[in-house]
Design a protein around this motif. Sequence first.
Motif, PDB file in Angstrom:
ATOM      1  N   GLU A 242       0.819  -1.205   0.000  1.00  0.00           N
ATOM      2  CA  GLU A 242       0.000   0.000   0.000  1.00  0.00           C
ATOM      3  C   GLU A 242       0.859   1.264   0.000  1.00  0.00           C
ATOM      4  O   GLU A 242       0.522   2.255  -0.638  1.00  0.00           O
ATOM      5  CB  GLU A 242      -0.952   0.017   1.184  1.00  0.00           C
ATOM      6  CG  GLU A 242      -1.922   1.159   1.086  1.00  0.00           C
ATOM      7  CD  GLU A 242      -3.018   1.094   2.116  1.00  0.00           C
ATOM      8  OE1 GLU A 242      -3.565   2.160   2.416  1.00  0.00           O
ATOM      9  OE2 GLU A 242      -3.320   0.003   2.610  1.00  0.00           O
ATOM     10  N   ALA A 243       1.983   1.220   0.703  1.00  0.00           N
ATOM     11  CA  ALA A 243       2.872   2.383   0.742  1.00  0.00           C
ATOM     12  C   ALA A 243       3.401   2.709  -0.655  1.00  0.00           C
ATOM     13  O   ALA A 243       3.498   3.881  -1.030  1.00  0.00           O
ATOM     14  CB  ALA A 243       4.026   2.133   1.706  1.00  0.00           C
ATOM     15  N   LEU A 244       3.721   1.682  -1.427  1.00  0.00           N
ATOM     16  CA  LEU A 244       4.191   1.926  -2.793  1.00  0.00           C
ATOM     17  C   LEU A 244       3.078   2.479  -3.664  1.00  0.00           C
ATOM     18  O   LEU A 244       3.320   3.315  -4.538  1.00  0.00           O
ATOM     19  CB  LEU A 244       4.760   0.642  -3.389  1.00  0.00           C
ATOM     20  CG  LEU A 244       6.071   0.178  -2.755  1.00  0.00           C
ATOM     21  CD1 LEU A 244       6.499  -1.161  -3.336  1.00  0.00           C
ATOM     22  CD2 LEU A 244       7.160   1.220  -2.951  1.00  0.00           C
ATOM     23  N   TRP A 245       1.852   2.068  -3.427  1.00  0.00           N
ATOM     24  CA  TRP A 245       0.723   2.610  -4.174  1.00  0.00           C
ATOM     25  C   TRP A 245       0.547   4.099  -3.853  1.00  0.00           C
ATOM     26  O   TRP A 245       0.378   4.924  -4.748  1.00  0.00           O
ATOM     27  CB  TRP A 245      -0.553   1.839  -3.854  1.00  0.00           C
ATOM     28  CG  TRP A 245      -1.726   2.361  -4.601  1.00  0.00           C
ATOM     29  CD1 TRP A 245      -2.088   2.053  -5.880  1.00  0.00           C
ATOM     30  CD2 TRP A 245      -2.688   3.318  -4.124  1.00  0.00           C
ATOM     31  NE1 TRP A 245      -3.212   2.759  -6.224  1.00  0.00           N
ATOM     32  CE2 TRP A 245      -3.606   3.547  -5.176  1.00  0.00           C
ATOM     33  CE3 TRP A 245      -2.854   4.004  -2.938  1.00  0.00           C
ATOM     34  CZ2 TRP A 245      -4.683   4.421  -5.063  1.00  0.00           C
ATOM     35  CZ3 TRP A 245      -3.917   4.879  -2.817  1.00  0.00           C
ATOM     36  CH2 TRP A 245      -4.828   5.078  -3.867  1.00  0.00           C
ATOM     37  N   ILE A 246       0.619   4.443  -2.568  1.00  0.00           N
ATOM     38  CA  ILE A 246       0.490   5.847  -2.148  1.00  0.00           C
ATOM     39  C   ILE A 246       1.658   6.668  -2.703  1.00  0.00           C
ATOM     40  O   ILE A 246       1.477   7.802  -3.141  1.00  0.00           O
ATOM     41  CB  ILE A 246       0.423   5.966  -0.611  1.00  0.00           C
ATOM     42  CG1 ILE A 246      -0.856   5.311  -0.088  1.00  0.00           C
ATOM     43  CG2 ILE A 246       0.527   7.413  -0.157  1.00  0.00           C
ATOM     44  CD1 ILE A 246      -2.130   6.025  -0.467  1.00  0.00           C
ATOM     45  N   LYS A 247       2.849   6.087  -2.707  1.00  0.00           N
ATOM     46  CA  LYS A 247       4.017   6.782  -3.259  1.00  0.00           C
ATOM     47  C   LYS A 247       3.774   7.105  -4.741  1.00  0.00           C
ATOM     48  O   LYS A 247       4.079   8.201  -5.201  1.00  0.00           O
ATOM     49  CB  LYS A 247       5.264   5.916  -3.091  1.00  0.00           C
ATOM     50  CG  LYS A 247       6.515   6.540  -3.644  1.00  0.00           C
ATOM     51  CD  LYS A 247       7.697   5.597  -3.521  1.00  0.00           C
ATOM     52  CE  LYS A 247       8.906   6.173  -4.235  1.00  0.00           C
ATOM     53  NZ  LYS A 247      10.019   5.243  -4.278  1.00  0.00           N
ATOM     54  N   GLY A 248       3.218   6.157  -5.477  1.00  0.00           N
ATOM     55  CA  GLY A 248       2.895   6.387  -6.885  1.00  0.00           C
ATOM     56  C   GLY A 248       1.838   7.465  -7.060  1.00  0.00           C
ATOM     57  O   GLY A 248       1.926   8.295  -7.966  1.00  0.00           O
ATOM     58  N   LEU A 249       0.840   7.459  -6.184  1.00  0.00           N
ATOM     59  CA  LEU A 249      -0.200   8.481  -6.228  1.00  0.00           C
ATOM     60  C   LEU A 249       0.393   9.865  -5.967  1.00  0.00           C
ATOM     61  O   LEU A 249       0.090  10.825  -6.671  1.00  0.00           O
ATOM     62  CB  LEU A 249      -1.288   8.167  -5.191  1.00  0.00           C
ATOM     63  CG  LEU A 249      -2.405   9.194  -5.050  1.00  0.00           C
ATOM     64  CD1 LEU A 249      -3.229   9.255  -6.327  1.00  0.00           C
ATOM     65  CD2 LEU A 249      -3.280   8.853  -3.855  1.00  0.00           C
ATOM     66  N   MET A 250       1.256   9.962  -4.967  1.00  0.00           N
ATOM     67  CA  MET A 250       1.901  11.235  -4.658  1.00  0.00           C
ATOM     68  C   MET A 250       2.782  11.693  -5.821  1.00  0.00           C
ATOM     69  O   MET A 250       2.855  12.890  -6.118  1.00  0.00           O
ATOM     70  CB  MET A 250       2.743  11.124  -3.383  1.00  0.00           C
ATOM     71  CG  MET A 250       1.941  10.888  -2.125  1.00  0.00           C
ATOM     72  SD  MET A 250       0.925  12.311  -1.728  1.00  0.00           S
ATOM     73  CE  MET A 250      -0.658  11.546  -1.614  1.00  0.00           C
ATOM     74  N   LYS A 251       3.444  10.749  -6.480  1.00  0.00           N
ATOM     75  CA  LYS A 251       4.275  11.092  -7.644  1.00  0.00           C
ATOM     76  C   LYS A 251       3.406  11.671  -8.760  1.00  0.00           C
ATOM     77  O   LYS A 251       3.784  12.649  -9.402  1.00  0.00           O
ATOM     78  CB  LYS A 251       5.021   9.854  -8.137  1.00  0.00           C
ATOM     79  CG  LYS A 251       5.945  10.123  -9.297  1.00  0.00           C
ATOM     80  CD  LYS A 251       6.681   8.864  -9.717  1.00  0.00           C
ATOM     81  CE  LYS A 251       7.586   9.157 -10.908  1.00  0.00           C
ATOM     82  NZ  LYS A 251       8.292   7.959 -11.341  1.00  0.00           N
ATOM     83  N   ASP A 252       2.235  11.082  -8.984  1.00  0.00           N
ATOM     84  CA  ASP A 252       1.307  11.602  -9.990  1.00  0.00           C
ATOM     85  C   ASP A 252       0.847  13.014  -9.649  1.00  0.00           C
ATOM     86  O   ASP A 252       0.521  13.802 -10.537  1.00  0.00           O
ATOM     87  CB  ASP A 252       0.086  10.685 -10.127  1.00  0.00           C
ATOM     88  CG  ASP A 252       0.430   9.350 -10.766  1.00  0.00           C
ATOM     89  OD1 ASP A 252       1.529   9.238 -11.357  1.00  0.00           O
ATOM     90  OD2 ASP A 252      -0.404   8.421 -10.677  1.00  0.00           O
ATOM     91  N   LEU A 253       0.822  13.338  -8.358  1.00  0.00           N
ATOM     92  CA  LEU A 253       0.428  14.676  -7.911  1.00  0.00           C
ATOM     93  C   LEU A 253       1.603  15.655  -7.895  1.00  0.00           C
ATOM     94  O   LEU A 253       1.447  16.807  -7.517  1.00  0.00           O
ATOM     95  CB  LEU A 253      -0.204  14.603  -6.516  1.00  0.00           C
ATOM     96  CG  LEU A 253      -1.509  13.813  -6.410  1.00  0.00           C
ATOM     97  CD1 LEU A 253      -1.923  13.667  -4.958  1.00  0.00           C
ATOM     98  CD2 LEU A 253      -2.602  14.475  -7.224  1.00  0.00           C
TER      99      LEU A 253
END
Length: 154
Positions: A81-92
């Motif tokens: 889940e942390a890697l998913w959130i990291k990807g989301l933050m990168k998209d932002l």
Amino acid sequence: ILRYMRGSQDLNLVFTKEKEFRITRYCDSDYAADLDRRRSVSGYVFIVGGNTVSWKANLQSVTALSTTEAEFMALTEVAKEALWIKGLMKDLGLEQDKVTLWCDSQSAICLSKNSTHHERTKHIDVRYNFIRDVVEAGDVDVLRYTLQEILRML
């Protein structure tokens, strides 16, 4: 629920802005906490930029055979889940090199960093070894915490 709501009316969330944007996650496991099926409980809290944005506690999908296995399973699920959130933050547009995962189990941390075969951990399912891959790739950093350290941070 009503008693809780009444007793927590004066509580509120306070959002802060840290100088450095960081994604941090604390995880823990309660070995064999479910009295009916003896499954362990995994829990985590997710902090972005110094603010708590997500938390969860749930029964693990399989019965862990040791405290190390329960902590290792919790650590693996949190890493995904942390890697998913990291990807989301990168998209932002908010990038971070590594996600820091804090765990209180020295044995689970050692297992996540050491990919050699251990006779005593052969029973741990292959899908939970995902954490080793992301640590080795440098996407996640797993560190140990104590209760005293967490209380100091608050």
